[in-house]
Every structure is written in C-alpha cells, then in structure tokens.
Scaffold this motif. Structure first.
Motif, PDB file in Angstrom:
ATOM      1  N   ALA A  81       0.844  -1.191   0.000  1.00  0.00           N
ATOM      2  CA  ALA A  81       0.000   0.000   0.000  1.00  0.00           C
ATOM      3  C   ALA A  81       0.878   1.239   0.000  1.00  0.00           C
ATOM      4  O   ALA A  81       2.011   1.219   0.502  1.00  0.00           O
ATOM      5  CB  ALA A  81      -0.931   0.018   1.215  1.00  0.00           C
ATOM      6  N   ALA A  82       0.351   2.314  -0.553  1.00  0.00           N
ATOM      7  CA  ALA A  82       1.073   3.588  -0.583  1.00  0.00           C
ATOM      8  C   ALA A  82       0.082   4.715  -0.361  1.00  0.00           C
ATOM      9  O   ALA A  82      -1.103   4.606  -0.716  1.00  0.00           O
ATOM     10  CB  ALA A  82       1.791   3.778  -1.917  1.00  0.00           C
ATOM     11  N   SER A  83       0.558   5.807   0.226  1.00  0.00           N
ATOM     12  CA  SER A  83      -0.328   6.938   0.499  1.00  0.00           C
ATOM     13  C   SER A  83       0.451   8.244   0.498  1.00  0.00           C
ATOM     14  O   SER A  83       1.657   8.271   0.760  1.00  0.00           O
ATOM     15  CB  SER A  83      -1.044   6.769   1.844  1.00  0.00           C
ATOM     16  N   ALA A  84      -0.270   9.319   0.190  1.00  0.00           N
ATOM     17  CA  ALA A  84       0.254  10.684   0.277  1.00  0.00           C
ATOM     18  C   ALA A  84      -0.707  11.490   1.127  1.00  0.00           C
ATOM     19  O   ALA A  84      -1.926  11.477   0.885  1.00  0.00           O
ATOM     20  CB  ALA A  84       0.381  11.291  -1.115  1.00  0.00           C
ATOM     21  N   TYR A  85      -0.182  12.191   2.120  1.00  0.00           N
ATOM     22  CA  TYR A  85      -1.002  12.853   3.140  1.00  0.00           C
ATOM     23  C   TYR A  85      -0.572  14.309   3.260  1.00  0.00           C
ATOM     24  O   TYR A  85       0.618  14.617   3.338  1.00  0.00           O
ATOM     25  CB  TYR A  85      -0.796  12.118   4.465  1.00  0.00           C
ATOM     26  N   LEU A  86      -1.542  15.210   3.276  1.00  0.00           N
ATOM     27  CA  LEU A  86      -1.296  16.645   3.401  1.00  0.00           C
ATOM     28  C   LEU A  86      -2.143  17.212   4.520  1.00  0.00           C
ATOM     29  O   LEU A  86      -3.359  16.986   4.574  1.00  0.00           O
ATOM     30  CB  LEU A  86      -1.642  17.366   2.090  1.00  0.00           C
ATOM     31  N   VAL A  87      -1.499  17.958   5.413  1.00  0.00           N
ATOM     32  CA  VAL A  87      -2.193  18.695   6.471  1.00  0.00           C
ATOM     33  C   VAL A  87      -2.036  20.179   6.184  1.00  0.00           C
ATOM     34  O   VAL A  87      -0.914  20.698   6.152  1.00  0.00           O
ATOM     35  CB  VAL A  87      -1.623  18.367   7.866  1.00  0.00           C
ATOM     36  N   ASP A  88      -3.137  20.863   5.965  1.00  0.00           N
ATOM     37  CA  ASP A  88      -3.144  22.274   5.590  1.00  0.00           C
ATOM     38  C   ASP A  88      -3.691  23.090   6.761  1.00  0.00           C
ATOM     39  O   ASP A  88      -4.871  23.002   7.093  1.00  0.00           O
ATOM     40  CB  ASP A  88      -4.006  22.472   4.339  1.00  0.00           C
ATOM     41  N   TYR A  89      -2.807  23.883   7.376  1.00  0.00           N
ATOM     42  CA  TYR A  89      -3.223  24.717   8.510  1.00  0.00           C
ATOM     43  C   TYR A  89      -3.771  26.069   8.058  1.00  0.00           C
ATOM     44  O   TYR A  89      -4.066  26.923   8.896  1.00  0.00           O
ATOM     45  CB  TYR A  89      -2.042  24.932   9.463  1.00  0.00           C
ATOM     46  N   GLY A  90      -3.885  26.259   6.745  1.00  0.00           N
ATOM     47  CA  GLY A  90      -4.428  27.504   6.220  1.00  0.00           C
ATOM     48  C   GLY A  90      -3.356  28.548   5.988  1.00  0.00           C
ATOM     49  O   GLY A  90      -2.199  28.409   6.390  1.00  0.00           O
ATOM     50  N   ASP A  91      -3.742  29.609   5.325  1.00  0.00           N
ATOM     51  CA  ASP A  91      -2.843  30.726   5.019  1.00  0.00           C
ATOM     52  C   ASP A  91      -3.164  31.926   5.900  1.00  0.00           C
ATOM     53  O   ASP A  91      -4.305  32.128   6.311  1.00  0.00           O
ATOM     54  CB  ASP A  91      -2.970  31.133   3.552  1.00  0.00           C
ATOM     55  N   GLN A  92      -2.145  32.712   6.156  1.00  0.00           N
ATOM     56  CA  GLN A  92      -2.298  33.909   6.989  1.00  0.00           C
ATOM     57  C   GLN A  92      -1.627  35.089   6.293  1.00  0.00           C
ATOM     58  O   GLN A  92      -0.523  34.968   5.756  1.00  0.00           O
ATOM     59  CB  GLN A  92      -1.667  33.682   8.363  1.00  0.00           C
ATOM     60  N   GLU A  93      -2.302  36.221   6.284  1.00  0.00           N
ATOM     61  CA  GLU A  93      -1.727  37.412   5.655  1.00  0.00           C
ATOM     62  C   GLU A  93      -0.637  38.015   6.539  1.00  0.00           C
ATOM     63  O   GLU A  93      -0.798  38.124   7.757  1.00  0.00           O
ATOM     64  CB  GLU A  93      -2.815  38.457   5.391  1.00  0.00           C
ATOM     65  N   ASN A  94       0.462  38.373   5.914  1.00  0.00           N
ATOM     66  CA  ASN A  94       1.542  39.073   6.600  1.00  0.00           C
ATOM     67  C   ASN A  94       1.397  40.572   6.308  1.00  0.00           C
ATOM     68  O   ASN A  94       1.448  40.996   5.152  1.00  0.00           O
ATOM     69  CB  ASN A  94       2.894  38.563   6.102  1.00  0.00           C
ATOM     70  N   THR A  95       1.150  41.381   7.339  1.00  0.00           N
ATOM     71  CA  THR A  95       0.878  42.813   7.153  1.00  0.00           C
ATOM     72  C   THR A  95       1.898  43.658   7.894  1.00  0.00           C
ATOM     73  O   THR A  95       2.578  43.197   8.813  1.00  0.00           O
ATOM     74  CB  THR A  95      -0.530  43.164   7.666  1.00  0.00           C
ATOM     75  N   ASP A  96       1.994  44.940   7.483  1.00  0.00           N
ATOM     76  CA  ASP A  96       2.860  45.873   8.197  1.00  0.00           C
ATOM     77  C   ASP A  96       2.061  46.577   9.285  1.00  0.00           C
ATOM     78  O   ASP A  96       0.904  46.230   9.560  1.00  0.00           O
ATOM     79  CB  ASP A  96       3.481  46.885   7.218  1.00  0.00           C
ATOM     80  N   ASN A  97       2.672  47.582   9.922  1.00  0.00           N
ATOM     81  CA  ASN A  97       2.019  48.269  11.041  1.00  0.00           C
ATOM     82  C   ASN A  97       0.758  49.019  10.625  1.00  0.00           C
ATOM     83  O   ASN A  97      -0.102  49.326  11.458  1.00  0.00           O
ATOM     84  CB  ASN A  97       3.001  49.251  11.693  1.00  0.00           C
ATOM     85  N   GLN A  98       0.635  49.346   9.348  1.00  0.00           N
ATOM     86  CA  GLN A  98      -0.545  50.065   8.860  1.00  0.00           C
ATOM     87  C   GLN A  98      -1.610  49.120   8.303  1.00  0.00           C
ATOM     88  O   GLN A  98      -2.632  49.564   7.774  1.00  0.00           O
ATOM     89  CB  GLN A  98      -0.152  51.064   7.766  1.00  0.00           C
ATOM     90  N   GLY A  99      -1.362  47.827   8.400  1.00  0.00           N
ATOM     91  CA  GLY A  99      -2.328  46.861   7.912  1.00  0.00           C
ATOM     92  C   GLY A  99      -2.209  46.537   6.441  1.00  0.00           C
ATOM     93  O   GLY A  99      -3.069  45.836   5.890  1.00  0.00           O
ATOM     94  N   ASN A 100      -1.187  47.038   5.783  1.00  0.00           N
ATOM     95  CA  ASN A 100      -0.988  46.725   4.370  1.00  0.00           C
ATOM     96  C   ASN A 100      -0.487  45.289   4.215  1.00  0.00           C
ATOM     97  O   ASN A 100       0.395  44.837   4.956  1.00  0.00           O
ATOM     98  CB  ASN A 100       0.033  47.681   3.748  1.00  0.00           C
ATOM     99  N   ILE A 101      -1.046  44.574   3.262  1.00  0.00           N
ATOM    100  CA  ILE A 101      -0.677  43.179   3.040  1.00  0.00           C
ATOM    101  C   ILE A 101       0.660  43.115   2.311  1.00  0.00           C
ATOM    102  O   ILE A 101       0.822  43.663   1.223  1.00  0.00           O
ATOM    103  CB  ILE A 101      -1.764  42.444   2.237  1.00  0.00           C
ATOM    104  N   LEU A 102       1.620  42.432   2.936  1.00  0.00           N
ATOM    105  CA  LEU A 102       2.955  42.304   2.354  1.00  0.00           C
ATOM    106  C   LEU A 102       3.190  40.929   1.728  1.00  0.00           C
ATOM    107  O   LEU A 102       3.967  40.808   0.787  1.00  0.00           O
ATOM    108  CB  LEU A 102       4.011  42.550   3.431  1.00  0.00           C
ATOM    109  N   GLY A 103       2.534  39.927   2.247  1.00  0.00           N
ATOM    110  CA  GLY A 103       2.762  38.577   1.757  1.00  0.00           C
ATOM    111  C   GLY A 103       1.804  37.604   2.399  1.00  0.00           C
ATOM    112  O   GLY A 103       0.871  37.982   3.123  1.00  0.00           O
ATOM    113  N   THR A 104       2.034  36.330   2.156  1.00  0.00           N
ATOM    114  CA  THR A 104       1.174  35.267   2.677  1.00  0.00           C
ATOM    115  C   THR A 104       2.028  34.225   3.380  1.00  0.00           C
ATOM    116  O   THR A 104       3.041  33.754   2.841  1.00  0.00           O
ATOM    117  CB  THR A 104       0.393  34.593   1.535  1.00  0.00           C
ATOM    118  N   ILE A 105       1.626  33.872   4.594  1.00  0.00           N
ATOM    119  CA  ILE A 105       2.314  32.858   5.387  1.00  0.00           C
ATOM    120  C   ILE A 105       1.558  31.540   5.252  1.00  0.00           C
ATOM    121  O   ILE A 105       0.341  31.496   5.415  1.00  0.00           O
ATOM    122  CB  ILE A 105       2.388  33.270   6.869  1.00  0.00           C
ATOM    123  N   THR A 106       2.283  30.477   4.932  1.00  0.00           N
ATOM    124  CA  THR A 106       1.670  29.152   4.778  1.00  0.00           C
ATOM    125  C   THR A 106       2.303  28.173   5.750  1.00  0.00           C
ATOM    126  O   THR A 106       3.488  28.273   6.083  1.00  0.00           O
ATOM    127  CB  THR A 106       1.843  28.621   3.349  1.00  0.00           C
TER     128      THR A 106
END
Length: 303
Positions: A81-106
């Motif tokens: 038997a063989a298997s592939a397993y993925l656990v996805d904790y979701g994405d989170q926005e990386n923002t600066d002090n003014q709330g501007n979106i700089l990137g995405t944390i996975t």
C-alpha cells in the motif's frame, strides 16, 4: 522548540479516518479498516482481498487534511500500500504596522508512506509502514522577519494482529508508531522527537441470534494507547452495527487527559465496489471553541 516544529510532530497524533474515528479510535485489532490501517495498524492490511483506492478527508478547527491511498493485495506476496497525506493549517496574511498586506504565510505538513503486510498462518498478521515526514512554514511576498522553516525525517510503524483460539472470535492487535530519528528543523539548535505511540486492543463479534437472523452483526472493541504527548495514556471503546455488510452504524468514546476526550459517531455504506464513510467527533476542545465538531469523510472503491 518552535511552534512549527511542534505542529510538525504532533500532527502524527491526530485521529484520522472515518471508520477509526467513528469507532472511538479503538481499532488496533480491527481488520476492516481498509487503507486507514496505514495510519493505525499496518497489520490490518494483511488480509485484504481486493485492491482499494481511497480518498480520506478530515476538517477540524486546527487544519484540513487529505490522504490519497492505494492498496494491492496478493495471496502469495501479501499486501502493498502507498499513500500521500497533506495537512493544511491555512494561510495567513503578513501585514505591516498600517495593515498593508505584504505577503502570505503558509503552514503545511506532509507524509509519504509505503506499507507491507502479510498473513502468517490462519491467525497471525504482521505489517510495517515506512513514512517520510516533512513540514514547511513559509512566506511569499515581502516577508521581512518572518522565518522560513522546514524539516524532515523518516519513521517506521510496526503492527501485529492475532485471532485467539477461543470459541468466541476475539482478535488482539498491537501497533508501535513513529519510531525514528528526531525531526530537525533547518537552522534550529534543537531537534524535536517524534511522538511515539504504542496502541493495543481487542475486538470481537457479539453472538446475538436476533441480529444474525436479520443478517446483522455487532462488533465491539476496546483499546489502550500510550504516548507522552497526550498526557501519558488514553483509552477508547467502540461498537459497529452492520447490516448485510452494506450499512454500518458506528459509535465510540475516547478517554484522555485534556479536551481531546469525547464521543464519536459514524455511518458507512458499501454498495458493490463503492463505499462512503462519514464520522464526527464531539470532543470538548472543538465544542468549547467553535461548537463545530470535527468531520471525517472517506470515499473508496474496491476492485
């Protein structure tokens, strides 16, 4: 020890598979798990009589998880038997002090596994799973001080099942999971040991004539589990009521320290080559936070 590292090891303790969850995770001696056995006890793969292709999904407050699994039994060579397993904790926005979106944390965990199981005589079955475990905590875009963390390791699961020579059909099972080197996070000073689990239990079919006359059956099981990451010990009890090997109603209860304890229910249907299993856990952790019980769904085909 980083949060990402903890998540990378502890996801191996999460309950998985609708049949197992619906039965209170009391499945060390269960021979009817199908490809779910790769997660619980690889010995349960030994006596499969058909190939199985399955998609297993779980949705909890922590993560969404998916496994694609395939098993091929052989009367001569045993079961692979063989298997592939993925656990996805979701994405989170990386923002600066003014709330501007700089990137995405996975944040993701991965597991690739290969199992082999074989019967030894009429009563004994043995199985082995090799798995490659990896975690990755990353950021895309302008990430600044957000670290990129990754780590990987390998581990083995060992399992056995034995049918006792008693008048009442009783199966005993034992599995030892996550035996391997510590998970080393890149650039981290400390490696984190994998959460080793020892689980043993018994299972039997209750001889009730009224059920047998209606082509129904009742199986009950009980397991004990030992793992330091869950407070040292846990236990589960479960029952499966079947009708003509087509409809299945499952129920169970998991007992452990903390808020992971609680009841579970499940339902399954097998029509020809196709099967569907659904289960829910009503643990204190999820109920207290969002009131939404974790849900587990499996689609499988046997041929």
């Amino acid at each position: 020890m980083s949060l990402a590292a903890q998540s990378g090891g502890l996801f191996l303790l999460a309950p998985f598979g609708s049949r197992a969850v619906g039965s209170g995770e009391a499945v060390a001696a269960d021979t009817a798990l199908g490809t779910e056995a790769m997660w619980w006890n690889p010995a349960a793969l030994a006596r499969l009589n058909k190939r199985e292709l399955a998609v297993h999904n779980s949705a909890t407050i922590v993560a969404n998880s998916n496994m694609l699994a395939f098993s091929v039994p052989s009367k001569v060579l045993g079961t692979l038997a063989a298997s592939a397993y993925l656990v996805d904790y979701g994405d989170q926005e990386n923002t600066d002090n003014q709330g501007n979106i700089l990137g995405t944390i996975t944040n993701r965990n991965y597991q690739l596994a290969v199992s082999y199981a074989t019967p030894v005589g009429k009563a004994f079955s043995a199985g082995l799973t090799y798995k490659f475990v990896m975690l990755r905590f990353a950021c895309t875009g302008i990430c600044g001080s957000v670290p990129v963390l990754s780590g990987s390791t390998s581990a083995l699961d060992l399992g056995a099942q034995y049918v006792l020579p008693t008048r009442l059909p009783i199966t005993v099972g034992l599995s030892v999971r996550n035996v391997g080197p510590a998970l080393q996070i890149r650039d981290a000073e400390q490696a984190d040991p994998l959460p080793r689990v020892v689980q043993g239990g018994v299972r039997t079919r209750v001889p009730i004539k009224a059920l047998a006359d209606r082509e129904a059956s009742l199986e009950v099981s009980g397991d004990l589990m030992s793992a330091s990451a869950i407070g040292g010990a846990a236990a589960g009890v479960g029952a499966v009521l079947g009708y003509k090997d087509v409809l299945f109603l499952r129920g169970g209860y998991k007992m452990q320290e903390g808020q992971g304890r609680g009841p579970s229910i499940g339902f399954g249907i097998q029509r020809g080559a196709f099967g569907l299993d659904i289960a829910r856990r009503f643990d204190a952790f999820s109920s207290s936070l969002v009131g939404q019980p974790p849900t587990y769904v499996t689609l499988r085909t046997r041929f």
